[in-house]
Design a protein around this motif. Structure first.
Motif, PDB file in Angstrom:
ATOM      1  N   LEU A   1      -4.515  -2.575  -7.132  1.00  0.00           N
ATOM      2  CA  LEU A   1      -4.886  -1.703  -6.020  1.00  0.00           C
ATOM      3  C   LEU A   1      -5.164  -2.477  -4.735  1.00  0.00           C
ATOM      4  O   LEU A   1      -4.695  -2.107  -3.657  1.00  0.00           O
ATOM      5  N   ASP A   2      -5.961  -3.557  -4.848  1.00  0.00           N
ATOM      6  CA  ASP A   2      -6.330  -4.306  -3.654  1.00  0.00           C
ATOM      7  C   ASP A   2      -7.028  -5.596  -4.088  1.00  0.00           C
ATOM      8  O   ASP A   2      -7.433  -5.744  -5.240  1.00  0.00           O
ATOM      9  N   HIS A   3      -7.172  -6.525  -3.164  1.00  0.00           N
ATOM     10  CA  HIS A   3      -7.980  -7.706  -3.432  1.00  0.00           C
ATOM     11  C   HIS A   3      -8.571  -8.234  -2.131  1.00  0.00           C
ATOM     12  O   HIS A   3      -8.002  -8.083  -1.044  1.00  0.00           O
ATOM     13  N   GLU A   4      -9.763  -8.791  -2.260  1.00  0.00           N
ATOM     14  CA  GLU A   4     -10.476  -9.403  -1.148  1.00  0.00           C
ATOM     15  C   GLU A   4     -11.390 -10.458  -1.763  1.00  0.00           C
ATOM     16  O   GLU A   4     -12.292 -10.127  -2.538  1.00  0.00           O
ATOM     17  N   ASP A   5     -11.121 -11.695  -1.460  1.00  0.00           N
ATOM     18  CA  ASP A   5     -11.850 -12.815  -2.045  1.00  0.00           C
ATOM     19  C   ASP A   5     -13.367 -12.523  -2.097  1.00  0.00           C
ATOM     20  O   ASP A   5     -13.973 -12.224  -1.076  1.00  0.00           O
ATOM     21  N   PRO A   6     -13.977 -12.547  -3.307  1.00  0.00           N
ATOM     22  CA  PRO A   6     -13.442 -13.015  -4.589  1.00  0.00           C
ATOM     23  C   PRO A   6     -12.983 -11.898  -5.521  1.00  0.00           C
ATOM     24  O   PRO A   6     -12.753 -12.150  -6.701  1.00  0.00           O
ATOM     25  N   LYS A   7     -12.877 -10.673  -5.038  1.00  0.00           N
ATOM     26  CA  LYS A   7     -12.672  -9.531  -5.920  1.00  0.00           C
ATOM     27  C   LYS A   7     -11.215  -9.098  -5.992  1.00  0.00           C
ATOM     28  O   LYS A   7     -10.475  -9.185  -5.015  1.00  0.00           O
ATOM     29  N   ILE A   8     -10.832  -8.603  -7.197  1.00  0.00           N
ATOM     30  CA  ILE A   8      -9.519  -8.010  -7.418  1.00  0.00           C
ATOM     31  C   ILE A   8      -9.762  -6.619  -7.989  1.00  0.00           C
ATOM     32  O   ILE A   8     -10.529  -6.463  -8.943  1.00  0.00           O
ATOM     33  N   HIS A   9      -9.135  -5.604  -7.426  1.00  0.00           N
ATOM     34  CA  HIS A   9      -9.258  -4.244  -7.948  1.00  0.00           C
ATOM     35  C   HIS A   9      -7.927  -3.805  -8.551  1.00  0.00           C
ATOM     36  O   HIS A   9      -6.862  -4.029  -7.953  1.00  0.00           O
ATOM     37  N   TYR A  10      -8.006  -3.173  -9.685  1.00  0.00           N
ATOM     38  CA  TYR A  10      -6.798  -2.757 -10.399  1.00  0.00           C
ATOM     39  C   TYR A  10      -7.113  -1.563 -11.268  1.00  0.00           C
ATOM     40  O   TYR A  10      -8.278  -1.301 -11.603  1.00  0.00           O
ATOM     41  N   ARG A  11      -6.089  -0.843 -11.608  1.00  0.00           N
ATOM     42  CA  ARG A  11      -6.251   0.342 -12.428  1.00  0.00           C
ATOM     43  C   ARG A  11      -5.689   0.064 -13.814  1.00  0.00           C
ATOM     44  O   ARG A  11      -4.627   0.504 -14.195  1.00  0.00           O
ATOM     45  N   THR A  12      -6.407  -0.752 -14.553  1.00  0.00           N
ATOM     46  CA  THR A  12      -6.043  -1.050 -15.933  1.00  0.00           C
ATOM     47  C   THR A  12      -7.154  -0.536 -16.817  1.00  0.00           C
ATOM     48  O   THR A  12      -8.302  -0.915 -16.627  1.00  0.00           O
ATOM     49  N   PRO A  13      -6.867   0.357 -17.786  1.00  0.00           N
ATOM     50  CA  PRO A  13      -7.952   0.910 -18.597  1.00  0.00           C
ATOM     51  C   PRO A  13      -8.583  -0.153 -19.482  1.00  0.00           C
ATOM     52  O   PRO A  13      -7.894  -0.878 -20.182  1.00  0.00           O
TER      53      PRO A  13
ATOM     54  N   GLU B   1       0.813  -1.211   0.000  1.00  0.00           N
ATOM     55  CA  GLU B   1       0.000   0.000   0.000  1.00  0.00           C
ATOM     56  C   GLU B   1       0.849   1.264   0.000  1.00  0.00           C
ATOM     57  O   GLU B   1       0.408   2.320  -0.458  1.00  0.00           O
ATOM     58  N   GLU B   2       2.051   1.187   0.507  1.00  0.00           N
ATOM     59  CA  GLU B   2       2.909   2.374   0.560  1.00  0.00           C
ATOM     60  C   GLU B   2       3.428   2.738  -0.835  1.00  0.00           C
ATOM     61  O   GLU B   2       3.559   3.910  -1.170  1.00  0.00           O
ATOM     62  N   SER B   3       3.732   1.731  -1.608  1.00  0.00           N
ATOM     63  CA  SER B   3       4.284   1.969  -2.951  1.00  0.00           C
ATOM     64  C   SER B   3       3.741   0.926  -3.924  1.00  0.00           C
ATOM     65  O   SER B   3       4.394  -0.082  -4.186  1.00  0.00           O
ATOM     66  N   PRO B   4       2.519   1.147  -4.432  1.00  0.00           N
ATOM     67  CA  PRO B   4       1.911   0.160  -5.341  1.00  0.00           C
ATOM     68  C   PRO B   4       2.790  -0.076  -6.556  1.00  0.00           C
ATOM     69  O   PRO B   4       3.140   0.848  -7.269  1.00  0.00           O
ATOM     70  N   SER B   5       3.192  -1.319  -6.756  1.00  0.00           N
ATOM     71  CA  SER B   5       4.084  -1.613  -7.880  1.00  0.00           C
ATOM     72  C   SER B   5       3.682  -2.879  -8.630  1.00  0.00           C
ATOM     73  O   SER B   5       4.189  -3.129  -9.716  1.00  0.00           O
ATOM     74  N   GLN B   6       2.805  -3.692  -8.028  1.00  0.00           N
ATOM     75  CA  GLN B   6       2.363  -4.900  -8.712  1.00  0.00           C
ATOM     76  C   GLN B   6       1.505  -4.502  -9.916  1.00  0.00           C
ATOM     77  O   GLN B   6       0.617  -3.669  -9.801  1.00  0.00           O
ATOM     78  N   ARG B   7       1.800  -5.136 -11.037  1.00  0.00           N
ATOM     79  CA  ARG B   7       1.097  -4.748 -12.254  1.00  0.00           C
ATOM     80  C   ARG B   7       0.207  -5.884 -12.741  1.00  0.00           C
ATOM     81  O   ARG B   7       0.494  -7.053 -12.557  1.00  0.00           O
ATOM     82  N   ILE B   8      -0.877  -5.486 -13.369  1.00  0.00           N
ATOM     83  CA  ILE B   8      -1.901  -6.405 -13.859  1.00  0.00           C
ATOM     84  C   ILE B   8      -2.043  -6.190 -15.361  1.00  0.00           C
ATOM     85  O   ILE B   8      -1.968  -5.063 -15.838  1.00  0.00           O
ATOM     86  N   TYR B   9      -2.262  -7.272 -16.086  1.00  0.00           N
ATOM     87  CA  TYR B   9      -2.388  -7.189 -17.537  1.00  0.00           C
ATOM     88  C   TYR B   9      -3.680  -7.834 -18.007  1.00  0.00           C
ATOM     89  O   TYR B   9      -4.057  -8.910 -17.524  1.00  0.00           O
ATOM     90  N   ILE B  10      -4.349  -7.173 -18.922  1.00  0.00           N
ATOM     91  CA  ILE B  10      -5.603  -7.676 -19.476  1.00  0.00           C
ATOM     92  C   ILE B  10      -5.459  -7.792 -20.985  1.00  0.00           C
ATOM     93  O   ILE B  10      -4.866  -6.932 -21.637  1.00  0.00           O
TER      94      ILE B  10
ATOM     95  N   CYS C   1     -14.115   0.696  -1.922  1.00  0.00           N
ATOM     96  CA  CYS C   1     -12.850   0.087  -1.523  1.00  0.00           C
ATOM     97  C   CYS C   1     -13.102  -1.257  -0.843  1.00  0.00           C
ATOM     98  O   CYS C   1     -14.178  -1.506  -0.295  1.00  0.00           O
ATOM     99  N   LEU C   2     -12.106  -2.103  -0.892  1.00  0.00           N
ATOM    100  CA  LEU C   2     -12.187  -3.442  -0.308  1.00  0.00           C
ATOM    101  C   LEU C   2     -11.633  -3.454   1.118  1.00  0.00           C
ATOM    102  O   LEU C   2     -11.056  -2.477   1.595  1.00  0.00           O
ATOM    103  N   ASN C   3     -11.793  -4.597   1.769  1.00  0.00           N
ATOM    104  CA  ASN C   3     -11.220  -4.849   3.099  1.00  0.00           C
ATOM    105  C   ASN C   3     -11.639  -3.812   4.139  1.00  0.00           C
ATOM    106  O   ASN C   3     -10.840  -3.384   4.980  1.00  0.00           O
ATOM    107  N   ASN C   4     -12.911  -3.406   4.028  1.00  0.00           N
ATOM    108  CA  ASN C   4     -13.511  -2.467   4.988  1.00  0.00           C
ATOM    109  C   ASN C   4     -12.831  -1.100   5.014  1.00  0.00           C
ATOM    110  O   ASN C   4     -12.961  -0.356   6.003  1.00  0.00           O
TER     111      ASN C   4
END
Length: 574
Positions: A497-509, A469-478, A539-542
């Motif tokens: 951005l975040d994930h919480e079973d079953p959801k994954i949030h990401y900033r991919t256009p 969360e301090e330095s988002p660097s994991q990347r997602i590809y669609i 947002c996820l995880n409350n």
């Protein structure tokens, strides 16, 4: 806020490529520019424009540039980069008009900064007229020949001012003279392009020897080698260029455009075979790097992949550039080789992606193949197709296609072969996991096996990437079919951005038509099924609040629920 604070906020948003935040900050800044008489430091304003340019945010650059120019807070540098944004958006006539005025205004070299801006204007005018010629795509028309000639004249004028320093202008003279000859046009009023290319190459080798070469110098030397027919040397120089840590996505995209549009390199040519995959792979590593890869390009690259790997392996072992005692220290080394293999793996992932529609002319959504055993052991090696329930479903409430209405095309494998699913094995509504799992009849499945004989069906990751969360660097590809159109890899702003079973949030256009696309981690393992996006995603995880995000469903969540269904409702193999 002062301009330095706006710049700092833009820089912070760009760190995770949060484009919506950049847009919000820029819009707020523009409102301040129009509504107040606040004085801002020109140097800070130029930094804002420069950052927008380096990240290829040309519409935003134009938006902020408009406000700066109209409120008389601009500089010659800001105006030239504003014109550059117009060129990159194909507003060529407007850009040419602005640049001609600026070129005239900056001819007085006694004024501080004029010499540099005037030289830049000449280069940009050359680029604008070059683009007019390329876009016209008709070398037989005299008017278009004059556009090309004008482009060469602007570049050559800049080159002659100082040939030792202005090699970028010179290499464009070389490139356009080569293009003119390829198009059957003879401009005999200019010097021989090979002589200019060799002069430029000699000069840059000296700069390297003196440790004074810039990133653009490496790119320029690569183009000189292309002109001189030295493909392997071009790769060495280009590898040195792309490895420089301060090379931006803007620079890489500009170089790639030059090779594809002006040099007209393709995978079929030796230089194209060596250079295009390297540039594409490095561009996609950069924040802000983006690319549309069409189906034919994927096929060509796949066909040539073994040849590319063999050549890269050979050059990796034998890299040498000893002219003038220079050693480029294995510029085509292990990191470049690994980057290409990563990019090639991503390209291969396109092969099992399907376009789903009522007919073959336009898609309604996306789907992808998996081996059944990746979801449940009882399905063995049977190929099943995964998509969203809001794309294909038997439930009228979904307002989706029914299975008997669906036409499936694997565009990257064959645009001519169409497939029809036989049934939906299992579906979870869009209010839950939003997934439908389709199977094929025995005959259709046999055809599908033949079509995908050489395709690696996706490995499925059991785990989701760790969130920092301090330095988002994991990347997602669609990979999907935006708007139901051509197959496209989405490589821009792809931060997990975040994930919480079953959801994954990401900033991919993503755009309409991407529903049902596979979602991959950085190792190109399947982690999810894309299904939705919102400007106000909770947002996820409350965590409190909302943000703009896209949402996927974790493949392990789908697998878990599907397994429960099959355990209770076994099905026969096809």
């Amino acid at each position: 806020m002062n301009a330095a604070e706006y710049y700092s906020n833009i820089k912070k948003a760009l760190k995770t490529y949060d484009i919506k935040s950049v847009e919000r900050i820029c819009n707020e800044f523009v409102r301040v520019l129009y509504k107040t008489d606040d004085i801002f430091e020109i140097a800070d304003l130029e930094k804002i424009i420069q950052d927008l340019r380096d990240n290829r945010l040309f519409p935003l650059l134009q938006h902020v540039g408009n406000a700066l120019i109209q409120t008389e807070r601009s500089s010659s540098k800001i105006i030239s980069q504003y014109a550059q944004a117009l060129i990159d958006q194909d507003n060529l006539i407007a850009a040419i008009s602005i640049l001609k005025d600026l070129e005239l205004e900056t001819r007085d070299e006694t004024v501080l900064g004029n010499k540099k801006i005037n030289l830049e204007c000449k280069g940009l005018l050359g680029r604008a007229y070059k683009q007019v010629y390329v876009d016209a795509d008709n070398p037989n028309k005299l008017q278009n020949q004059n556009f090309l000639k004008t482009a060469i004249q602007y570049y050559y004028g800049g080159y002659l001012i100082d040939p030792d320093a202005n090699t970028w202008h010179g290499i464009n003279v070389v490139t356009l003279l080569k293009r003119a000859k390829a198009d059957g046009i003879d401009f005999d009023q200019f010097p021989d392009e090979d002589v200019i290319a060799q002069t430029i190459l000699d000069r840059i080798e000296t700069l390297v020897y003196d440790q004074q070469a810039s990133a653009w110098d490496f790119s320029t030397a690569a183009e000189a080698c292309i002109a001189l027919g030295k493909a392997s040397d071009a790769l060495e120089w280009m590898s040195g260029y792309v490895r420089m840590p301060y090379v931006t996505s803007f620079q890489l995209a500009s170089t790639l455009r030059q090779l594809e549009e002006v040099w007209q390199l393709t995978i079929e040519s030796e230089s194209g075979l060596l250079l295009l995959p390297l540039l594409r792979s490095k561009l996609l590593e950069k924040e802000g790097g983006s690319m549309i890869i069409d189906a034919q390009n994927l096929k060509d690259q796949k066909d040539a992949s073994e040849n590319i790997l063999q050549k890269y392996e050979s050059i990796k072992k034998d890299t040498k550039s000893d002219t003038l005692g220079i050693t480029l220290e294995k510029v085509f080394g292990e990191d470049s080789f690994k980057t290409y293999k990563w990019y090639a793996k991503g390209s291969d992932r396109c092969l099992a992606v399907a376009r789903l529609g009522r007919d073959s002319s336009k898609g309604f959504g996306t789907g992808f193949l998996l081996k059944g055993k990746a979801l449940h052991e009882s399905l063995g090696n049977e190929l099943v197709l995964i998509t969203n329930a809001h794309v294909v479903s038997n439930d009228p409430a979904e307002k989706s296609l029914r299975p008997e209405e669906v036409t499936i095309i694997f565009e990257a494998l064959s645009r001519d072969e169409e497939f029809k699913p036989s049934e939906i094995i299992w579906s979870s509504p869009s209010t839950a996991l939003d997934v439908s799992i389709l199977r094929f009849s025995a005959d259709e499945h046999e055809r599908l096996l033949q079509l995908t004989e050489k395709v690696e069906i996706y490995p499925v990751s059991k785990y989701l990437p760790v969130i920092d969360e301090e330095s988002p660097s994991q990347r997602i590809y669609i990979i999907g079919h935006p708007f139901g159109g051509t197959l496209q890899l989405s490589f821009q702003d792809n931060v997990l951005l975040d994930h919480e079973d079953p959801k994954i949030h990401y900033r991919t256009p993503t755009e309409g038509g991407s529903s049902g696309s596979p979602v991959f981690n950085q190792q190109w393992d399947l982690i999810g099924l894309h299904h939705a996006g919102s400007a106000e995603m909770r947002c996820l995880n409350n965590k409190p609040g909302e943000y703009e995000a896209n949402e996927g469903i974790w493949i392990e969540s789908i697998k878990r629920e599907f397994s429960r269904f099959l355990d209770a409702n076994p099905i026969k193999p096809i």
